[in-house]
Design an enzyme around this catalytic site. Structure first.
Site, short mmCIF file in Angstrom:
data_model
loop_
_atom_site.label_atom_id
_atom_site.label_comp_id
_atom_site.label_asym_id
_atom_site.label_seq_id
_atom_site.Cartn_x
_atom_site.Cartn_y
_atom_site.Cartn_z
N ARG A 250 48.28 45.98 35.20
CA ARG A 250 46.88 47.11 35.66
C ARG A 250 45.60 47.84 34.10
O ARG A 250 46.14 47.24 32.81
CB ARG A 250 46.92 48.74 35.75
CG ARG A 250 47.39 48.65 37.11
CD ARG A 250 46.39 48.29 38.51
NE ARG A 250 47.28 48.68 40.14
CZ ARG A 250 48.00 47.78 40.72
NH1 ARG A 250 47.72 45.96 40.16
NH2 ARG A 250 48.02 47.16 42.09
N GLU B 259 37.55 47.91 37.37
CA GLU B 259 37.56 47.07 38.27
C GLU B 259 37.19 47.55 39.45
O GLU B 259 37.12 48.77 40.44
CB GLU B 259 39.43 46.58 38.36
CG GLU B 259 39.60 45.21 39.53
CD GLU B 259 40.51 44.91 39.14
OE1 GLU B 259 41.21 44.65 40.32
OE2 GLU B 259 41.31 44.89 38.50
N HIS C 188 41.89 39.29 39.62
CA HIS C 188 42.88 40.03 39.87
C HIS C 188 43.74 38.83 40.47
O HIS C 188 43.23 39.55 42.71
CB HIS C 188 42.42 41.54 40.61
CG HIS C 188 44.06 42.35 40.90
ND1 HIS C 188 43.55 43.36 40.24
CD2 HIS C 188 45.03 41.83 41.17
CE1 HIS C 188 44.97 44.19 40.85
NE2 HIS C 188 45.57 43.37 41.14
#
Length: 328
Positions: free
Chosen positions: A243, A272, A290
């Site tokens: 993350r 993000e 991602h």
């Protein structure tokens, strides 16, 4: 008369086999446009549904949970990470939260190794030169990267994904080191020939490559802070497939721009989908959108996990992948 099927609202487009099966089993409302639900739409969803199937793009915070209708009893997350869900607030409302652990381990580990190789061997830089028509021929000292064989890999978070990364890295001839809340079992440590570091600071200062594979929790926010990033050696590479918030992204961008570390491979970002503009200009940064679990197999497996959690809950049993606050 057939019993009423529970109302299940899915916030994003899922693979066709998953959506079809969900329609068969539940009164399922799909998001065929795949546009992220805005706040108003999320509020309406939690007010109408018996269960909601969110993804990482949905922020299920305490205020949203407080606005939920009395019918909402399950948040069946499509994904392993639940940092976008206030699990404690859901638990207080009597709403169960589930996730999809295990099924994306191998794919995320594959991508981690891909980033390690891409940054170390400057693969993306080289591909960009060729595609731009600027390759004029081989020269002895141009576009030199670094060998990964024999390098020390420091893994932050030695859970399922961290161990899968370690197995791959060991096959590449890397020396495995790790920082974790506690050491792994003797059997696993022996298999991986892994060295445990209780002190993250001590490990960071000695590694050639750092791989971030821990969950994002309040305790791991900015775990790689500006101070800790400065402990890295000038030839070090940082890879993050966990993350974005685990790394101080602005501090990392500054170090890359200053040439204080050799490179970074990032599949996730702190804010993000926004990315620090300075990162976008760094040739030694490989940035991906991602993609950690982005394989056909993983996404279908994730959907099947969601269905199992929903069906188990519907049948009056405890879902197998329930997440409770004490686990975080």
């Amino acid at each position: 008369m057939a019993p009423r099927k529970p109302k299940v609202i899915v916030t994003r487009r899922l693979p066709d086999p998953v959506e079809t099966r969900m329609r068969e089993l539940f009164d399922t409302e799909l998001n065929l446009d795949d546009a992220p639900l805005d706040r108003e739409a999320l509020i309406k969803a939690v007010q109408r549904a018996d269960a909601i199937v969110p993804t990482i793009t949905d922020h299920i915070d305490a205020d949203l949970i407080a606005a939920a209708g009395d019918k909402l009893k399950l948040i069946a997350n499509f994904g392993a990470g639940v940092d976008h869900i206030d699990v404690a607030a859901a638990n207080e409302r009597g709403i169960a939260v589930t996730n999809t652990p295990g099924v994306l381990t191998e794919d995320t580990a594959d991508l981690t190794m891909a980033l390690i190789m891409a940054v170390s061997r400057r693969i993306v830089e080289g591909a960009n030169v060729v595609q731009a028509g600027e390759f004029t021929g081989w020269t002895p000292t141009w576009m030199m990267g670094r060998r990964v064989n024999g390098k020390r890999l420091g893994i932050i978070g030695m859970g399922r994904i961290g161990q899968a990364v370690a197995r791959r890295a060991k096959a590449f001839g890397m020396q495995i080191h790790y920082h974790n809340r506690k050491p792994v079992s003797h059997v696993i440590a022996e298999e991986l020939e892994a060295t445990y570091w209780e002190s993250l600071d001590q490990m960071l200062a000695r590694m050639d490559i750092i791989s971030v594979n821990c969950p994002h929790t309040p305790a791991t926010y900015h775990l790689l802070s500006a101070r800790r990033l400065k402990l890295l050696q000038p030839h070090a590479v940082v890879v993050n497939t966990a993350r974005g918030g685990i790394i101080d992204e602005a501090a990392l961008a500054d170090l890359l721009a200053a040439g204080a570390i050799a490179g970074a491979g990032l599949d996730v970002f702190e804010f993000e989908p926004a990315i620090n503009p300075k990162l976008l200009t760094q040739p030694n940064a490989v940035l991906l959108p991602h993609l950690g679990s982005a394989t056909v197999e993983a996404r279908i497996d994730m959907g099947e996990k969601v269905i199992i959690n929903l069906k188990t809950w519907m049948d009056g049993h405890r879902p197998p992948d329930r997440v409770i606050p004490s686990m975080l």
